[in-house]
Write an enzyme that holds these catalytic residues in place. Structure first.
Site, PDB file in Angstrom:
ATOM      1  N   TYR A 177      32.693 -45.508 -62.282  1.00 34.66           N
ATOM      2  CA  TYR A 177      32.459 -44.429 -62.744  1.00 34.66           C
ATOM      3  C   TYR A 177      33.178 -43.088 -62.619  1.00 34.66           C
ATOM      4  O   TYR A 177      33.407 -42.334 -63.268  1.00 34.66           O
ATOM      5  CB  TYR A 177      31.034 -44.018 -62.223  1.00 34.66           C
ATOM      6  CG  TYR A 177      29.820 -44.912 -62.995  1.00 34.66           C
ATOM      7  CD1 TYR A 177      29.652 -44.748 -64.247  1.00 34.66           C
ATOM      8  CD2 TYR A 177      29.085 -45.662 -62.071  1.00 34.66           C
ATOM      9  CE1 TYR A 177      28.890 -45.611 -64.788  1.00 34.66           C
ATOM     10  CE2 TYR A 177      28.105 -46.565 -62.933  1.00 34.66           C
ATOM     11  CZ  TYR A 177      27.993 -46.383 -64.315  1.00 34.66           C
ATOM     12  OH  TYR A 177      27.083 -47.206 -64.905  1.00 34.66           O
ATOM     13  N   GLU A 208      27.666 -74.377 -47.021  1.00 32.05           N
ATOM     14  CA  GLU A 208      27.792 -73.888 -48.469  1.00 32.05           C
ATOM     15  C   GLU A 208      26.533 -73.294 -48.900  1.00 32.05           C
ATOM     16  O   GLU A 208      26.517 -71.896 -49.524  1.00 32.05           O
ATOM     17  CB  GLU A 208      27.997 -75.141 -49.474  1.00 32.05           C
ATOM     18  CG  GLU A 208      27.779 -74.523 -51.003  1.00 32.05           C
ATOM     19  CD  GLU A 208      27.583 -75.844 -51.841  1.00 32.05           C
ATOM     20  OE1 GLU A 208      27.999 -76.843 -51.418  1.00 32.05           O
ATOM     21  OE2 GLU A 208      27.444 -75.356 -53.037  1.00 32.05           O
ATOM     22  N   ASP A 261      27.787 -79.659 -50.452  1.00 31.09           N
ATOM     23  CA  ASP A 261      27.089 -80.660 -51.188  1.00 31.09           C
ATOM     24  C   ASP A 261      28.414 -81.671 -51.632  1.00 31.09           C
ATOM     25  O   ASP A 261      29.536 -81.461 -51.494  1.00 31.09           O
ATOM     26  CB  ASP A 261      26.698 -80.357 -52.535  1.00 31.09           C
ATOM     27  CG  ASP A 261      25.334 -79.677 -52.630  1.00 31.09           C
ATOM     28  OD1 ASP A 261      24.777 -79.574 -51.315  1.00 31.09           O
ATOM     29  OD2 ASP A 261      24.801 -78.549 -53.538  1.00 31.09           O
TER      30      ASP A 261
END
Lengths: 567, 387
Positions: free
Chosen positions: B106, B207, B259
């Site tokens: 901005y 994770e 995983d």
């Protein structure tokens, strides 16, 4: 003049004979009265256009051909008398063309305007009209549609009098019938001719063509002053731009390659030569005595045969063989071209400049060439940009012996050449603001029809036009290349220069060391901006284009960011 | 917003970053004042210019650079943007601000008004989307050789840590073992964190946030003298930098638990060697010594002498069939040189054979105790990890 006249009459008859057996008994005037479309008088629109054209061309021939700077006034007015008579229809016009030319001797006026195929122009010379038929066709059309005689006022240079004639053409006898004659002592040194023809026409349809015709005439003859007044009273003035005129064309003898049996017969009738050898040497160009002897020996025709004898019936086959051999014999020198009158590169450029105010213009006058014994010169001018509108194919301005050709564009050899040029090679991307002028000057223009609106694709002419267009187009390519580089440089300047204030502001901030940081002053930013402006303008080169003011890159850079304040 | 910097580390970091920026751009300024066409020589941030440095064990940028020249039409805009972005960051550093990347977007976004060659006014924005200004930030990072964290630019916090350690941040001392059920959010400027008392022996990075919470609730970190960290999926830069510092400065071994699928392996890879897209950060963010603790394919299926952690029945219940995308990812991973060790090849081979994957939650559902008190400690103790 007397000789020309007799020759012309003869030609008229033979010409008629060639048209076909059916018309053998018809006078030439009657023939054209019945077949007026052949001469370009097919309808009221075309007739009005054709009448203006014939009169203007006669006017120009009476002036520039004789070394006089033309001043030509053209006016078209409504004929109120006929209007009243025919229920106020706005279809009757008086077309008046006045020139400051050599004038027509009083004794000749009647035949010049009232006998078809009487013409001062039937010599081998590059003039605008060739058939000597145009103005008479207009007179005939006028008297047939409006029923009024042609009005002629004329004075020759050294005469103290102005003569006037009003006359009709007797179509059956092919003779002028004078209905009124006048004679005045001159008060000024005026010489020239003023002709008025009254006819049925369609101004609203012919207007754009006639205006275009006048405009194109002004392009090709910038040395002429032309004034044109329309029926509505609008006046168009094309002032004279230069006193320089192309040298007037000269008369020339025919070249053996360009002769036909009929012409040969006429020549044999009128010659003073006593032998065929003498005929070849004296009546033809590019034939010397040795060449003539060699030629006759080769074709096996006795050189001392008498010209009149050749006209005898029993020698007809020999005559035909003679003419055929003359046409194909390679030993003659090429036709002379001194008698041709090209407009010249300067005048073409001048005319194009006035009409289109182009960004770029150039022209070329090609060396003389010949086809079938007729010499010709091709001239080409190209204008680009300026007042020209971008178009899908080049605006083609065709001229033949300085006559603008407006109709039948797609039939013309110039159109064939110009539309087949691969303009991309020359950096021309359509739509493009481009006009191509093609002028052919010749002792014989190979028109496609009697209407004289398009030129046949004679291979020699076609190839010359192509060479000429390519030559000028190559110069155009150089210009467009520079222009493209210039535009590229300018685009580059904009692309970069617009960021200068932003970069100056950012760098002014980064320039302050962290330990002594304070917001940069306007002065500091300004200094950086100046340095950047200098840097950018010094490193982007704007290529120079001849004839165009070279711009200072710094000025361009400043113009991009001028008066722009950052938020 | 200017305030007195609250803490010495912060002041020092600002001073250092501002100095680097100033010096780097001073060169551009000098060129301009000398009339020399200015350019920014920036290492190329492209995939083609990314390579794996086996010695350092991380992804690094190659030798390719781009010369961003003001006088090149195609680069002038980016040149301007880089100067603009640098000046905003510089000013923020000096004025003691902590802009976010959105703030920077901005602050720098405004309209440039100029005139074209016909004198018509034209407008152009300095940048349009935040993606554009984010990319410029990356250029400034690469050009200055600093990370945005070094320049005190904030981004959304995502990583969390709990464990037996005290830190100082923003002048406060924080005991990471006294966070209740919550955790300490790893700040955007991990270099401003000071490590105080450390009573941990290793770092466990998980994770998944859910698994992190479960292990936290059972006080895994307390029992096993650990620091427990999560990146909650794909780790942000701050988390990676924080882990790197733990490893580099405190010499704590780092174990990573994900995983058992190509996605999890890639997360491990990001911690270990860096991300492919942003290889320039790896020098500061990657932890080349990070170890992949699990869940490995051999944990599921066993291997030669190794007994699997799952029974035949559990496998039937917990295993998920690999999708096409997983297969494709696995094939992709096989191309990376750091996945070409024998152990990794074995993992990927089993995966492609079995076309099966497993979520850590499956192990947790076997009993949290199993995960916290058996699986993890046992694997660490027996050295059953992959480097």
């Amino acid at each position: 003049m007397a000789r020309a006249s007799s020759v012309a009459k003869q030609t008229g008859k033979t010409g008629e004979a060639r048209k076909g057996e059916r018309y053998r008994e018809m006078s030439v005037a009657e023939f054209f009265a019945r077949n007026r479309e052949l001469a370009g008088f097919s309808n009221p629109t075309r007739a009005l256009y054709q009448t203006v054209r014939e009169l203007v061309e006669n006017a120009l021939d009476a002036t520039d051909t004789h070394g006089i700077l033309p001043f030509i006034q053209v006016s078209i007015t409504y004929d109120e008398e006929l209007e009243a008579k025919h229920g106020n229809a706005k279809k009757w016009f008086r077309v008046t063309v006045e020139d400051n030319g050599i004038g027509v001797p009083p004794t000749v006026i009647a035949n010049a305007f009232g006998r078809v195929l009487f013409s001062s122009k039937y010599v081998i010379r590059q003039t605008r009209g060739m058939y000597g038929l145009g103005v008479k066709a207009a007179v005939l059309y006028g008297q047939m549609t409006a029923g009024k005689p042609v009005e002629v006022y004329s004075s020759i240079g050294n005469s103290e009098y102005v003569y006037s004639r009003k006359l009709y053409i007797d179509t059956e006898k092919n003779e002028p019938r004078i209905v009124e004659r006048g004679q005045w002592r001159k008060r000024s040194g005026w010489h020239g001719t003023r002709v008025t023809i009254t006819l049925e026409g369609d101004w609203s349809r012919a207007k754009s063509r006639i205006l275009e015709y006048i405009k194109r005439t002004a392009i090709i003859a910038p040395y002429a002053e032309i004034v044109f007044e329309t029926p509505e009273g609008q006046v168009f003035v094309f002032p004279r731009l230069t006193n320089k005129m192309p040298p007037p064309p000269k008369e020339a003898k025919p070249h053996p390659h360009g002769i036909d049996v009929n012409q040969m017969k006429l020549l044999l009738q009128s010659t003073n030569a006593r032998t065929l050898l003498q005929v070849l040497v004296t009546e033809f160009q590019s034939v010397g005595k040795i060449t003539a002897e060699k030629f006759l020996k080769q074709v096996g025709i006795p050189p001392d045969i008498k010209p009149r004898d050749l006209l005898r019936k029993e020698y007809n086959d020999l005559l035909v063989r003679l003419v055929d051999s003359m046409k194909s014999y390679r030993g003659f020198r090429a036709p002379k071209s001194e008698h041709l009158s090209p407009i010249g590169e300067d005048l073409i450029k001048l005319g194009l400049k006035r009409m289109f105010e182009p960004e770029w213009v150039d022209a070329v006058t090609r060396p003389p060439r010949a086809y079938a014994g007729h010499s010709f010169i091709v001239e080409v001018g190209i204008a680009y940009g300026g007042a020209l509108e971008p178009v899908q194919e080049p605006l083609l301005l065709r001229y033949a012996n300085k006559i603008p050709l407006l109709y039948e564009e797609r039939e013309d050899v110039a159109y064939k050449v110009v539309s087949n040029i691969n303009w991309k090679i020359y950096r021309v991307e359509f739509p493009a603001p481009i006009a191509v002028l093609v002028h052919i000057a010749s002792t014989k223009i190979p028109y496609k029809g009697v209407g004289k609106e398009s030129i046949s694709d004679v291979p020699e002419i076609e190839s010359e036009i192509r060479t000429a267009v390519q030559e000028v187009a190559r110069r155009l390519r150089l210009f467009l290349g520079r222009k493209a580089r210039e535009a590229e440089a300018r685009r580059k300047i904009i692309t970069i220069a617009k960021y200068i204030p932003e970069i100056a502001r950012g760098l002014a901030m980064l320039a302050k060391p962290p330990e002594k940081w304070s917001p940069p002053s306007e002065d500091e930013e300004r200094r950086l901006m100046e340095a950047l402006i200098k840097l950018v303008s010094r490193n982007i080169e704007i290529p120079e284009i001849p004839g165009v003011d070279h711009e200072d890159p710094e000025k361009v850079v400043r113009s991009v960011i001028e008066n722009i304040h950052l938020e | 917003m200017s305030s007195v910097p609250s803490d010495k580390v912060d002041v020092e970091a600002r001073r250092r970053a501002a100095k680097v920026i100033h010096e780097k751009f001073r060169k551009v300024l000098d060129d301009i004042l000398k009339g020399k066409p200015p350019k920014l020589v920036i290492p190329k941030r492209t995939l083609a210019n990314t390579r794996f440095d086996p010695e350092k064990g991380i992804l690094v940028m190659g030798e390719d650079v781009i010369e961003r020249e003001l006088l090149n039409m195609g680069e002038a805009r980016r040149f301007m943007q880089t100067i603009l972005m640098a000046s905003i960051i510089y000013q923020a550093l000096i004025e003691n601000e902590y802009p976010t990347i959105r703030d920077l977007y901005y602050r720098g976004k405004h309209t440039i008004v100029y005139r074209d060659l016909r004198g018509r006014k034209r407008e152009e924005n300095t940048w349009e989307e935040q993606a554009e200004s984010d990319s410029v930030i990356r250029d400034v990072e690469v050009y200055t050789g600093m990370l945005r964290e070094d320049m005190l630019i904030l981004s959304k916090e995502k990583g969390k840590v709990v464990g037996r350690m005290k830190i100082r941040s923003g002048g406060d001392t924080i005991d990471l073992s006294k966070m209740g059920h919550g955790a300490y959010a790893i700040e955007s400027t991990p270099d401003l964190i000071e490590f105080l008392d450390v009573d941990a022996e290793f770092v466990l990075v998980v994770e998944k946030d859910a698994v992190f919470q479960q292990l936290h609730r059972v006080k895994f970190w307390d029992k096993y003298k650990a620091l427990l960290v999560t990146g909650a999926g794909q780790p942000d830069r701050a988390t990676r930098r924080f882990v790197r510092r733990l490893n580099e400065e405190l010499k704590l071994p780092v174990y990573i638990l994900t995983d058992s699928d190509p996605y999890g392996w890639y997360i491990y890879s990001v911690f270990k060697v860096g991300s492919i897209q942003l290889s320039y950060e790896s020098m500061r963010l990657a932890t080349p010594k990070a170890r992949f603790l699990g869940v490995s394919m051999t944990d599921i299926f066993g291997w030669k002498g190794k007994k699997p952690y799952l029974t035949e029945r559990e496998r039937r219940n917990f295993i998920i069939k690999a999708k096409d995308l997983d297969i494709r990812r696995a094939r992709e991973l096989m191309k990376y040189s750091w996945f070409q060790t024998p152990r990794w090849r074995r993992e990927l081979k089993i995966f492609l054979q079995k076309k099966a994957k497993l979520e850590i939650e499956a192990l947790a559902s076997k009993g949290l105790k199993f995960l916290a008190d058996k699986y993890i400690p046992e694997k660490i103790q027996t050295g059953d990890w992959i480097e």
